[in-house]
Design an enzyme around this catalytic site. Sequence first.
Site, PDB file in Angstrom:
ATOM      1  N   ARG A  90       0.821  -1.204   0.000  1.00 32.54           N
ATOM      2  CA  ARG A  90       0.000   0.000   0.000  1.00 32.54           C
ATOM      3  C   ARG A  90       0.858   1.258   0.000  1.00 32.54           C
ATOM      4  NH1 ARG A  90      -3.816  -0.458   4.671  1.00 32.54           N
ATOM      5  NH2 ARG A  90      -5.067  -1.576   3.148  1.00 32.54           N
ATOM      6  N   TYR A  91       1.963   1.187   0.687  1.00 31.14           N
ATOM      7  CA  TYR A  91       2.835   2.353   0.851  1.00 31.14           C
ATOM      8  C   TYR A  91       4.079   2.192  -0.025  1.00 31.14           C
ATOM      9  CZ  TYR A  91       0.225   3.332   5.206  1.00 31.14           C
ATOM     10  OH  TYR A  91      -0.731   3.605   6.137  1.00 31.14           O
ATOM     11  N   ARG A  94       7.224   0.056   1.993  1.00 32.08           N
ATOM     12  CA  ARG A  94       7.048  -1.065   2.919  1.00 32.08           C
ATOM     13  C   ARG A  94       5.891  -1.961   2.486  1.00 32.08           C
ATOM     14  NH1 ARG A  94       5.471   3.782   4.447  1.00 32.08           N
ATOM     15  NH2 ARG A  94       3.959   4.206   6.089  1.00 32.08           N
ATOM     16  N   CYS A 107      -9.670 -12.973  17.930  1.00 32.67           N
ATOM     17  CA  CYS A 107     -10.238 -11.771  18.534  1.00 32.67           C
ATOM     18  C   CYS A 107     -11.534 -11.430  17.811  1.00 32.67           C
ATOM     19  CB  CYS A 107      -9.261 -10.607  18.402  1.00 32.67           C
ATOM     20  SG  CYS A 107      -7.596 -11.039  18.913  1.00 32.67           S
ATOM     21  N   ARG A 112      -9.115  -8.636  10.037  1.00 30.45           N
ATOM     22  CA  ARG A 112      -9.110  -9.659   8.975  1.00 30.45           C
ATOM     23  C   ARG A 112     -10.060 -10.812   9.317  1.00 30.45           C
ATOM     24  NH1 ARG A 112      -3.309  -8.628   9.049  1.00 30.45           N
ATOM     25  NH2 ARG A 112      -3.205  -6.671   7.874  1.00 30.45           N
ATOM     26  N   ASP A 271     -11.679  -0.278  12.875  1.00 29.59           N
ATOM     27  CA  ASP A 271     -11.999  -0.357  11.447  1.00 29.59           C
ATOM     28  C   ASP A 271     -13.468  -0.745  11.271  1.00 29.59           C
ATOM     29  OD1 ASP A 271      -9.416   0.223  10.492  1.00 29.59           O
ATOM     30  OD2 ASP A 271      -8.788  -1.871  10.767  1.00 29.59           O
ATOM     31  N   ASP A 308      -7.316   4.011  10.001  1.00 29.31           N
ATOM     32  CA  ASP A 308      -6.882   3.369   8.773  1.00 29.31           C
ATOM     33  C   ASP A 308      -8.004   3.646   7.770  1.00 29.31           C
ATOM     34  OD1 ASP A 308      -5.116   1.948   7.216  1.00 29.31           O
ATOM     35  OD2 ASP A 308      -4.938   0.287   8.643  1.00 29.31           O
ATOM     36  N   LYS A 315      -2.970   4.830   6.992  1.00 25.33           N
ATOM     37  CA  LYS A 315      -3.237   5.353   8.324  1.00 25.33           C
ATOM     38  C   LYS A 315      -3.150   6.881   8.333  1.00 25.33           C
ATOM     39  CE  LYS A 315      -1.195   1.163  10.223  1.00 25.33           C
ATOM     40  NZ  LYS A 315      -0.875   0.559   8.920  1.00 25.33           N
TER      41      LYS A 315
HETATM   42  C1  LIG Z   1      -0.117  -0.486   8.861  1.00 26.33           C
HETATM   43  C2  LIG Z   1       0.413  -0.913   7.585  1.00 26.33           C
HETATM   44  C3  LIG Z   1       1.761  -0.725   7.269  1.00 26.33           C
HETATM   45  C4  LIG Z   1       2.756  -0.107   8.227  1.00 26.33           C
HETATM   46  O1  LIG Z   1       2.430   1.221   8.515  1.00 26.33           O
HETATM   47  P1  LIG Z   1       3.388   2.057   9.477  1.00 26.33           P
HETATM   48  O2  LIG Z   1       2.663   3.352   9.639  1.00 26.33           O
HETATM   49  O3  LIG Z   1       4.697   2.192   8.766  1.00 26.33           O
HETATM   50  O4  LIG Z   1       3.529   1.306  10.749  1.00 26.33           O
HETATM   51  C5  LIG Z   1       2.196  -1.134   6.044  1.00 26.33           C
HETATM   52  N1  LIG Z   1       1.358  -1.688   5.137  1.00 26.33           N
HETATM   53  C6  LIG Z   1       0.051  -1.864   5.401  1.00 26.33           C
HETATM   54  C7  LIG Z   1      -0.817  -2.453   4.369  1.00 26.33           C
HETATM   55  C8  LIG Z   1      -0.468  -1.489   6.645  1.00 26.33           C
HETATM   56  O5  LIG Z   1      -1.759  -1.683   6.919  1.00 26.33           O
HETATM   57  S1  SF4 Z   2      -5.026 -11.311  13.370  1.00 29.38           S
HETATM   58 FE1  SF4 Z   2      -7.003 -10.809  14.254  1.00 29.38          FE
HETATM   59  S2  SF4 Z   2      -7.610 -12.606  15.438  1.00 29.38           S
HETATM   60 FE2  SF4 Z   2      -5.436 -12.790  14.990  1.00 29.38          FE
HETATM   61  S3  SF4 Z   2      -4.428 -11.952  16.820  1.00 29.38           S
HETATM   62 FE3  SF4 Z   2      -4.611 -10.292  15.314  1.00 29.38          FE
HETATM   63  S4  SF4 Z   2      -6.540  -9.253  15.841  1.00 29.38           S
HETATM   64 FE4  SF4 Z   2      -6.557 -11.258  16.863  1.00 29.38          FE
END
Ligand SMILES: *Cc1c(COP(=O)(O)O)cnc(C)c1O
Ligand code: SF4
Length: 361
Positions: A90-91, A94, A107, A112, A271, A308, A315
Amino acid sequence: MEIWQKLLQASITRPSEVTRRFGIDPRPLEAVAERYPMRINPYYLGLIRSVGDPIWRQAIPSEEELHDAVCPVDPLNEENQSPVPNLVHRYPDRALFLVCSECAMYCRFCTRKRKVGGENMVIDQKSIDGGLDYIRSHPEIRDVILSGGDPLLLSDDRLDAILKGLRAIPTVEIIRIGSRVPVVLPQRITPALVRMLRRYHPLYLNTHFNHPDEVTETAAKACARLADVGIPLGNQSVLLRGVNDDPEVMKALMQKLLTIRVKPYYIYQADMVQGTNHFRTSVEEGLAVIQSLRGHTSGMAVPAYVIDAPGGGGKIPLLPEYLQNLGSDVVLKNYRGDLYHYDNSAAPPEEKRSVAANDHY
Ligand SMILES: *Cc1c(COP(=O)(O)O)cnc(C)c1O
Ligand code: SF4
């Protein structure tokens, strides 16, 4: 078998097993567990003090999960930002690399939720190799975040192989692991695991504590083991209705995390994920949390509060209105609500200022 494997094996996966223990009717929850997996290991189950408490709400299925008419399945648009299966790019610099579909607990508020612990999240050697190939052929990726599911549910050997594969790519500067294991199954942080991890520095680990009751002696010991081998620890909490939607609870959590050498990194606005609408709070409540922290306690205890962005925009940080006016007269409000002025008009022109800044170093 190691202790953590025994705990995992003894996990409760049916509502009837847990509701029997607490004397409530399991029937309404069976349908929920059909749709979204449940797994509560004896360690995390033992943190529940009473029905409906903040630990309970995170772990035990709720009927409300099936009555969410508001939230989409994949609000962050992860599936469309995946150039290869199980990798989200996405970025610019990274990538998020999903290396395990399982978690030590499922959770109820998971972002996800659409796929973790289910059949439609397939992670195999082919997808791992595909992810490594993608990262290798995109040298702009200098930061790889291992996620899932939970990467620390892999065996030491499997994780070792993935880390080795990443470290063989010279353009990967830093590796991060995102894991809830220090919170929900801290016994997994064994001496053998940290001996392996320490070979892959610079390696960071962001964990996910949401409530002060999760900061147990066992969790503290797990974090100490990680910190002792030089892994900087961060925390990403989610603001959750009925769990930590109270500035005093959040403050206690942030302060407690610092005592176990975990630096609060993010607080996420929840989210908009299908099946989790009952956990959401207003954004005003998130801003109130930040306001209650900044200035009132250690700056080290103040994370960034982020949303997000739905649609996959990444974010976006939110701050209470400390900046009241931007212009030649900058008007600032401090943590007590008092106003201060900063004279922005007499600053030297930009060119000279950058020279002066260089001189400074
Ligand atoms: C959160 C996230 C990151 C990392 O974001 P940082 O702000 O650098 O911690 C990278 N890729 C995706 C898809 C994310 O959701
Ligand atoms: S991926 Fe989802 S279910 Fe798994 S530890 Fe993280 S928040 Fe919990």
